[in-house]
Design an enzyme around this catalytic site. Structure first.
Site, PDB file in Angstrom:
ATOM      1  N   LYS A  86      62.236   7.957  26.942  1.00 14.33           N
ATOM      2  CA  LYS A  86      61.287   8.833  27.641  1.00 14.33           C
ATOM      3  C   LYS A  86      61.788  10.273  27.650  1.00 14.33           C
ATOM      4  O   LYS A  86      62.939  10.544  27.912  1.00 14.33           O
ATOM      5  CB  LYS A  86      61.143   8.316  29.070  1.00 14.33           C
ATOM      6  CG  LYS A  86      59.959   8.824  29.820  1.00 14.33           C
ATOM      7  CD  LYS A  86      59.555   7.797  30.890  1.00 14.33           C
ATOM      8  CE  LYS A  86      58.472   8.335  31.808  1.00 14.33           C
ATOM      9  NZ  LYS A  86      58.987   9.155  32.888  1.00 14.33           N
ATOM     10  N   ASN A 135      61.152  13.606  29.530  1.00  8.83           N
ATOM     11  CA  ASN A 135      60.494  14.248  30.656  1.00  8.83           C
ATOM     12  C   ASN A 135      60.693  15.764  30.627  1.00  8.83           C
ATOM     13  O   ASN A 135      61.771  16.238  30.275  1.00  8.83           O
ATOM     14  CB  ASN A 135      61.068  13.703  31.969  1.00  8.83           C
ATOM     15  CG  ASN A 135      60.772  12.231  32.158  1.00  8.83           C
ATOM     16  OD1 ASN A 135      59.683  11.774  31.843  1.00  8.83           O
ATOM     17  ND2 ASN A 135      61.763  11.475  32.635  1.00  8.83           N
ATOM     18  N   ARG A 157      70.634  43.092  69.674  1.00  6.50           N
ATOM     19  CA  ARG A 157      70.978  41.998  68.733  1.00  6.50           C
ATOM     20  C   ARG A 157      70.222  40.785  69.226  1.00  6.50           C
ATOM     21  O   ARG A 157      70.272  40.473  70.416  1.00  6.50           O
ATOM     22  CB  ARG A 157      72.497  41.724  68.737  1.00  6.50           C
ATOM     23  CG  ARG A 157      72.895  40.610  67.737  1.00  6.50           C
ATOM     24  CD  ARG A 157      74.351  40.773  67.278  1.00  6.50           C
ATOM     25  NE  ARG A 157      74.595  42.172  67.025  1.00  6.50           N
ATOM     26  CZ  ARG A 157      75.579  42.891  67.589  1.00  6.50           C
ATOM     27  NH1 ARG A 157      76.458  42.309  68.357  1.00  6.50           N
ATOM     28  NH2 ARG A 157      75.674  44.187  67.329  1.00  6.50           N
ATOM     29  N   SER A 189      65.597   9.063  31.392  1.00  6.66           N
ATOM     30  CA  SER A 189      65.197   8.193  32.479  1.00  6.66           C
ATOM     31  C   SER A 189      66.302   7.167  32.671  1.00  6.66           C
ATOM     32  O   SER A 189      67.023   6.831  31.723  1.00  6.66           O
ATOM     33  CB  SER A 189      63.882   7.514  32.087  1.00  6.66           C
ATOM     34  OG  SER A 189      63.778   6.225  32.614  1.00  6.66           O
TER      35      SER A 189
END
Lengths: 407, 407, 407, 407
Positions: A280, A282, A314, A274
């Site tokens: 932290k 994650n 086309r 973080s």
């Protein structure tokens, strides 16, 4: 190649990058020229290694020049002719003859998609292996089942893994069924220019057939009738890619839930950090995989809307919508493939937490009691039913997919 | 910047390019640092021009580094701290303090969107002018009306142009209503870190309020409560961009029809060429505009799916889906804006063909006869009804939109 | 009306049902006929209450008959003429004169959308009230913030509610900005038939203008220039509906997380049951709301694809795509509106659980310590920053939206 | 059944209607009960024909009751138990035992999809036949090729038809590859309840396996491991349906162009009328088919978004999103299938117009001249290249698809 706004994009390296596509465009023109010569349609002097004539330095010029005619083949052919012109007038005269822009672009895109598809298939196979081991290892690891977010009856982590594995196997099936065809049709899909040029040979139609087959082999794509306005090869590829992100998204969403600190039944060994809270951890890989699964269906739908909007020999915009959409979809699929593999590699299973949650869950045996009551017996056992057998069924399928002897 | 697979992409230049976004990220960090100092929260020695610390050369490193934490702000802040560190320890210590990654990324994206939005608005205004002139000029140019592909009653080319103009005005309204807000909330949207840092001031809450307001002014964005998980600014921008491509797609589809050789009521002065048929004049700009209109709705829908998937104080994948999607959508909108303007510039109107088709159309007066019969009179006049008055109504609206005196 | 496969559909009652649409179609024809008479264009004998001529019993016939011409107005007009014919030949002769099918269908759809929009607006307002009270009540109820699924710094439940509230207010703004216009243009959008019919009056153009204005008033819709091929009214309505489901989906996803037994910070008083585990309490309303938020963006995107595909004076399929899509989108929005309100009504907040989770969360104060270190002080306080003030800002906005005096 | 806002919906009759789904739900419960008895798990007295217990009259009650628990199986089982209760207590006691709501709903939906899939397959086969005849008949009918809306080199109508045919064959392949699996897993996909109930038999696991296999046969679906959260059966069906509408949309867009009065190379014998211009002949079937092709991709994308959002042992909204979406998608596919067949039946080919347009087209031989120049010869022949041979290739594929001997 990398993308600041799609973290992990560098994992797709140069797959389907502008440089790769330019290279594929040139290889298509080279292979076609060679096929013309080999078939005796163009003179030997027309032969030429076009790859020496252009490089990544020409990218901007070709890209900018693409707007006037609506596709990059037109300025590229002009450039190749101009550069080949002096020393190799025959090369300049013969290159691209018989083809139309769409032949070159569609074939080159399929060529450029091929290594991306192979890479994803390889990742899928590795995931099948990893998930098989995980399911087998946790074939009897009990955990609480959850339905509509609430605790239900017990299940096993192995069975949960086998539902992920089924999805991955489905994706592998879908991707394996995809054919990447060559495109050769000429201006209106009739091969008229090739046949006209092959007029010097004994059997122009046969020469044309052999020539286009040789060309397909040379560029490593499947032979196919012209598909200028029948875009199934593109939609099928898009759907298969989405079946991959569906499978990974499902897996990621489960991981994102089970690694929540309040649940903690799974962990990630390399949790991302973080910018403000260094400690932290994650589940970043799962976050990024889920991201891809939210975006892919819309890209595949764009390909379908374009396919259904085909018109004339086309299309008037639908074809042009596909190119960048397909590139984005495939690159993201490659990135998500690797991120899913990384996620699985770093996944940690916490059977203790699973046992604790199951223990704490109230009422998960109420159904068992009701069933036992119905029979007039006492409930016994762990109420895991056929979980282990169901795991085995999926493991058998996985073995077959990997070409291994059944267990 | 250019994109081989999205011809015309170079028109968007560096708008929202990786370099631009990196630059915006750095400008956000710089402005925030400056605001911290100005508010007396950080010491004057913390001041620093971060723009000198990184450049486009760092892009790959930041992009690759973005994967671990899931966004590019984390490696960027590390890089900035490392480089500022030696000579400017206070800068290193104070930069990014109070912010979270999402503050920086959301604010930077909004900053990077701003010139794109302005460019599109400018194009829309030019288109309003050009279409107004065209509608006025052909206010009474009769042509056959067509419904469900078949000839209906007469109309005027001016009225048809006014339906395009209405769409362009609607798009202009939508884009004008879009606000581009700053994002400042800190780790969980509470501004806790800023308030904590502002603890040294007399009224930390007031300091925080003033500081965030000053920051918003510095980066040129609207003040807003944190919108980490309330993504209306993003969906509204996406919807407005799509309202642009809707309007241009409508216009382009009409042009693609009316420039068909069998109809020939419109022509394009700079028709694109062909790789095999040099004389062919294709309405390439219209083709490319229509292309964008087929793709944009899916990108906008992706933003909505992401918005609805918001969870917690920062979402687990939905937020990450937005960035590249929004960039692609806005760049394509800019490109389509310019291509539409170019298309209008080169549009040629052929009133003679319109008159000829109307003449040749059978039964276009049958309704008029029925109406006259109802009144018991003979049909007279050109049966154009209120076409001219309806054109005037739209022209009045256009004048108001351009801030001109009414006609 | 109910839908076995969209539980809760009965909440939308007859809104936009076939019967309601048929009724609206007839009311449009009636109002137009009345306007023709009132303007002196049709004779008084043409007046007639068409509503007595058809009923729900005719639905199947009209629906089946709609296929031949592609819309239900054609068989309906035939039916009305046949039934009016004998006793009221003037009614039969004059009804529908001046209009085209698209005028009737577009106007009727807008009429049928109106009560759905009003119902949603009313629900939104109630939700604003309920969420405001909830945010105020829990302005200072601490809970752990979560980002990327993991614990971050503390926040308050009141602040979380205010992010839901912001989304609901955004949705309210979007829906309030939607105009529901009448459609009157005639066969090719020129109003030629009306003007021809008004030829008997002194100033046919003025008569036409007054007549269409009176018609708009009669059917309760906004006046507008013909928008046969400029479909902004439809896309804007679709986008506004999706902004509603976005807001509710966000709220529902948070509820679905926080009511998980491992978290238990929220509860639902009327949790739905299970077919096998009677005691299970599922957050069913949140499940069903989230369901709607996954589907709505795709329906709105369909409307955009259709809008961009407009061509001629009436489109060749795009217009036809809208009707059922818009109906489904709006009914689901109404259902989700009520289900969200019900969800809020039964929501139970468990501050004790919030406190316990916050207590148990490791490291949520690490950022606070870092900030304090930077200032060289000791961390104090609850580290909730400006949470309360941010709540107040949103509450003020809510008050303004509800027309209440500021707090 | 009909739908006022989707003209032609009555063609799908009762396919996937609420009544059909209710019937399928009851047939699932009946077949399961029978399988329990046949396996010796439930007593013979439990046997019962549940179909006599409920009827369409109960629909509203079940539909309304579905909201509380989120699906219609819960109230249906309650209703069945209540009604069976008095006279047949064993039936009431044993019905639904071993199943979970999702087993019943998923199985019933697959059952209800089956006749829709078969109907579409039958239409596709008829279209293959009709298009084969058309392609063969016009194998050498020259017409002007068109690319990017402008005239290119010549082609044949037979070749154009063969591009439509290729798409229809691709759709047939996709639909044929779809498996419709039964769903049996019990509350958490472990089959725990069945195994518990089978505890009275010699080998509960084997009994369970045999029982679920017998159940699958009874409801006419493929055996499968539980797929509660692995939703490939649904996405694959959605993708296959979309490949159908893609093929028909392409065909319809060509028809809509070529039946334009200015081109007139095709006509429709049963052109739909107009509410104001009785003589107008609109290609209504093509309009309605195109309509479906614009909507289907978004419905299929919804299914993918839902599949990727799978979580736990039963998802928290994603599953619920599928039901009505799949129903709408399949009904529209059936309707579009028949409308495409009708369109083909009424299609009229105007070779004279094709010849005239080709004659009038300027420069369509310029490419031929360039090719001849390259060879130093004079251009000869019609410049249709391998058109006829390419038609034959597709016709051969069609023959194989229809199981006919090759030509």
């Amino acid at each position: 190649m990398s993308d600041l706004l799609w973290p992990g994009d560098h994992r797709a390296g140069s797959l389907l990058s502008d440089v790769s596509v330019l290279d594929a465009l040139v290889r298509v023109e080279t292979a076609w020229l060679e096929a013309l010569v080999a078939a005796g349609v163009a003179p030997p002097a027309a032969r030429g290694d076009l790859a020496t004539l252009v490089s990544g330095d020409d990218l901007a010029e070709v890209a900018v020049g693409a707007e006037a005619g609506g596709n990059p083949v037109i300025p590229l052919v002009e450039l190749l002719r101009a550069r080949a012109g002096g020393p190799h007038p025959e090369t300049a005269a013969w290159l691209h003859r018989g083809l139309t822009s769409q032949d070159v672009l569609d074939s080159a895109l399929m060529m450029a998609c091929r290594p991306a598809v192979l890479r994803v298939q390889e990742e899928l196979r590795q995931q099948v292996g990893r998930l098989s081991r995980l399911a087998a290892e946790h074939r009897s690891t009990p955990m609480v089942g959850r339905t509509l977010t609430q605790h239900a009856v017990p299940t096993t982590f192995g069975l949960k893994v086998s539902t992920w594995l089924s999805g991955v196997l489905d994706a592998h099936d879908a991707l394996t069924a995809v054919a990447l065809p060559v495109q050769v049709g000429g201006a209106a899909g009739t091969l008229a220019a090739v046949v006209e040029l092959a007029g010097s040979t004994a059997d122009p139609l046969r020469t044309t057939r052999d020539l286009t087959a040789a060309f397909a082999r040379a560029v490593g794509l499947a032979e196919a009738a012209p598909w200028h306005t029948t875009r199934t090869p593109v939609t099928r590829l898009g759907d298969a890619a989405t079946s991959c992100t569906d499978a990974w998204g499902h897996l990621a969403r489960d991981v994102l839930l089970l690694t929540r600190p309040e649940i903690g039944e799974l962990g990630v060994a390399d949790g991302g950090g973080s910018s403000t809270m260094p400690g932290k951890q994650n589940p970043t890989a799962a976050v990024l995989v889920r991201r891809a699964s939210l975006a892919a269906p819309h890209l595949a739908a764009t390909l379908h809307v374009a396919a259904a909007d085909s018109v004339d020999e086309r299309s008037d915009g639908a074809w042009h919508t596909e190119w960048a959409t397909l590139r984005t979809l495939l690159r993201r699929t490659v990135v998500a493939a690797e991120q899913t593999s990384a996620l699985l590699q770093h996944l940690r299973v916490h059977p203790d937490s699973m046992a604790a949650r199951l223990e704490a869950a109230g009422g998960v045996r109420s159904e068992q009691r009701a069933m036992a009551d119905l029979r007039g017996v006492e409930p016994t056992g762990d109420y895991l039913g056929a979980a282990a057998a169901l795991v085995d069924t999926v493991l058998d399928r996985a073995d077959r997919a990997l070409g291994r002897a059944g267990r």
